[in-house]
Scaffold this motif. Structure first.
Motif, PDB file in Angstrom:
ATOM      1  N   TYR A  25      28.052   4.052   8.079  1.00 39.04           N
ATOM      2  CA  TYR A  25      28.419   3.013   7.109  1.00 39.04           C
ATOM      3  C   TYR A  25      29.342   1.982   7.747  1.00 39.04           C
ATOM      4  O   TYR A  25      29.170   0.783   7.533  1.00 39.04           O
ATOM      5  CB  TYR A  25      29.092   3.657   5.893  1.00 39.04           C
ATOM      6  CG  TYR A  25      29.580   2.671   4.868  1.00 39.04           C
ATOM      7  CD1 TYR A  25      28.714   2.166   3.911  1.00 39.04           C
ATOM      8  CD2 TYR A  25      30.898   2.240   4.860  1.00 39.04           C
ATOM      9  CE1 TYR A  25      29.141   1.255   2.970  1.00 39.04           C
ATOM     10  CE2 TYR A  25      31.338   1.322   3.925  1.00 39.04           C
ATOM     11  CZ  TYR A  25      30.457   0.839   2.972  1.00 39.04           C
ATOM     12  OH  TYR A  25      30.893  -0.070   2.059  1.00 39.04           O
ATOM     13  N   TRP A  26      30.288   2.453   8.510  1.00 40.33           N
ATOM     14  CA  TRP A  26      31.236   1.536   9.144  1.00 40.33           C
ATOM     15  C   TRP A  26      30.520   0.586  10.111  1.00 40.33           C
ATOM     16  O   TRP A  26      30.775  -0.603  10.120  1.00 40.33           O
ATOM     17  CB  TRP A  26      32.321   2.335   9.869  1.00 40.33           C
ATOM     18  CG  TRP A  26      33.414   1.468  10.373  1.00 40.33           C
ATOM     19  CD1 TRP A  26      34.405   0.890   9.651  1.00 40.33           C
ATOM     20  CD2 TRP A  26      33.631   1.083  11.734  1.00 40.33           C
ATOM     21  NE1 TRP A  26      35.229   0.167  10.464  1.00 40.33           N
ATOM     22  CE2 TRP A  26      34.782   0.264  11.764  1.00 40.33           C
ATOM     23  CE3 TRP A  26      32.973   1.341  12.929  1.00 40.33           C
ATOM     24  CZ2 TRP A  26      35.280  -0.282  12.930  1.00 40.33           C
ATOM     25  CZ3 TRP A  26      33.468   0.796  14.089  1.00 40.33           C
ATOM     26  CH2 TRP A  26      34.607  -0.006  14.090  1.00 40.33           C
ATOM     27  N   PHE A  27      29.600   1.142  10.923  1.00 40.16           N
ATOM     28  CA  PHE A  27      28.873   0.304  11.878  1.00 40.16           C
ATOM     29  C   PHE A  27      27.920  -0.662  11.179  1.00 40.16           C
ATOM     30  O   PHE A  27      27.777  -1.805  11.604  1.00 40.16           O
ATOM     31  CB  PHE A  27      28.103   1.165  12.886  1.00 40.16           C
ATOM     32  CG  PHE A  27      28.977   1.780  13.933  1.00 40.16           C
ATOM     33  CD1 PHE A  27      29.769   0.994  14.765  1.00 40.16           C
ATOM     34  CD2 PHE A  27      29.040   3.151  14.076  1.00 40.16           C
ATOM     35  CE1 PHE A  27      30.589   1.557  15.717  1.00 40.16           C
ATOM     36  CE2 PHE A  27      29.863   3.721  15.030  1.00 40.16           C
ATOM     37  CZ  PHE A  27      30.639   2.923  15.852  1.00 40.16           C
ATOM     38  N   VAL A  28      27.258  -0.225  10.122  1.00 37.09           N
ATOM     39  CA  VAL A  28      26.319  -1.087   9.409  1.00 37.09           C
ATOM     40  C   VAL A  28      27.058  -2.239   8.741  1.00 37.09           C
ATOM     41  O   VAL A  28      26.611  -3.391   8.784  1.00 37.09           O
ATOM     42  CB  VAL A  28      25.496  -0.279   8.377  1.00 37.09           C
ATOM     43  CG1 VAL A  28      24.766  -1.199   7.405  1.00 37.09           C
ATOM     44  CG2 VAL A  28      24.521   0.620   9.090  1.00 37.09           C
ATOM     45  N   THR A  29      28.212  -1.946   8.126  1.00 39.71           N
ATOM     46  CA  THR A  29      28.970  -3.030   7.487  1.00 39.71           C
ATOM     47  C   THR A  29      29.588  -3.959   8.526  1.00 39.71           C
ATOM     48  O   THR A  29      29.781  -5.135   8.259  1.00 39.71           O
ATOM     49  CB  THR A  29      30.058  -2.487   6.557  1.00 39.71           C
ATOM     50  OG1 THR A  29      30.918  -1.606   7.281  1.00 39.71           O
ATOM     51  CG2 THR A  29      29.442  -1.760   5.383  1.00 39.71           C
ATOM     52  N   ALA A  30      29.894  -3.444   9.715  1.00 44.68           N
ATOM     53  CA  ALA A  30      30.415  -4.314  10.783  1.00 44.68           C
ATOM     54  C   ALA A  30      29.321  -5.254  11.282  1.00 44.68           C
ATOM     55  O   ALA A  30      29.568  -6.425  11.561  1.00 44.68           O
ATOM     56  CB  ALA A  30      30.950  -3.471  11.933  1.00 44.68           C
ATOM     57  N   ALA A  31      28.095  -4.733  11.384  1.00 40.80           N
ATOM     58  CA  ALA A  31      26.986  -5.563  11.854  1.00 40.80           C
ATOM     59  C   ALA A  31      26.574  -6.585  10.800  1.00 40.80           C
ATOM     60  O   ALA A  31      26.159  -7.697  11.123  1.00 40.80           O
ATOM     61  CB  ALA A  31      25.793  -4.686  12.209  1.00 40.80           C
ATOM     62  N   ALA A  32      26.715  -6.223   9.529  1.00 41.36           N
ATOM     63  CA  ALA A  32      26.323  -7.131   8.448  1.00 41.36           C
ATOM     64  C   ALA A  32      27.363  -8.215   8.217  1.00 41.36           C
ATOM     65  O   ALA A  32      27.050  -9.271   7.676  1.00 41.36           O
ATOM     66  CB  ALA A  32      26.104  -6.360   7.156  1.00 41.36           C
ATOM     67  N   GLY A  33      28.597  -7.977   8.659  1.00 39.45           N
ATOM     68  CA  GLY A  33      29.657  -8.961   8.474  1.00 39.45           C
ATOM     69  C   GLY A  33      29.520 -10.113   9.442  1.00 39.45           C
ATOM     70  O   GLY A  33      28.574 -10.216  10.226  1.00 39.45           O
TER      71      GLY A  33
END
Length: 144
Positions: A25-33
């Motif tokens: 979740y942390w990596f996906v939200t970092a990539a989506a930001g």
């Protein structure tokens, strides 16, 4: 070692799931930001970390209790209903003390809003209510 009970397995699977999902979740939200800040969305990540820790704590507690207990009738495949007969434990009767404890907590919260003098009165009443709740089985009708 005895086989793990079903409730331990349920929470162990949940713990493993949250251990895997939290960094994803942390990596996906970092990539989506937009890339600023160098990390993922912190509110959801913090909530998932706390959920992971809570699931791990419940898993550890259930595993620790399962080691201490003998085999239960519900864990035996060929058990009869009569195998579970007998005293199941102590179940307390009605109690008014949780109501008084909740009301004094409400007074404490109102004290933070309206004045510290009210908070101190709520703390004093809370000590009385909590003492009554803790010691309710030492005197009166339900004493043992």
């Amino acid at each position: 070692m005895k086989a793990l009970r079903s409730e331990v397995w349920i929470f162990l699977i949940c713990t493993i799931f949250f251990v895997l999902v939290t960094p994803a979740y942390w990596f996906v939200t970092a990539a989506a930001g937009d890339g600023e800040g160098g990390g993922g969305e912190w509110t959801g990540t913090s909530a998932l970390v706390m959920t992971t820790l809570l699931a791990a704590m419940v898993t550890w507690y259930l595993w620790f209790q399962a080691r201490k207990l003998d085999e239960r009738p519900e864990d035996i495949k060929d058990a009869e209903i009569s195998d579970g007969a007998g005293e199941q434990g102590f179940f307390p009767p009605y109690s008014w003390w949780p109501l008084w404890a909740a009301l004094t907590f409400g007074v404490c919260v109102m004290g933070v809003i309206f004045g510290w003098w009210l908070f101190m009165i709520g703390c004093g009443l809370g000590i009385l209510a909590l003492s009554g709740w803790v010691f309710e089985y030492y005197r009166g009708v339900h004493a043992h």
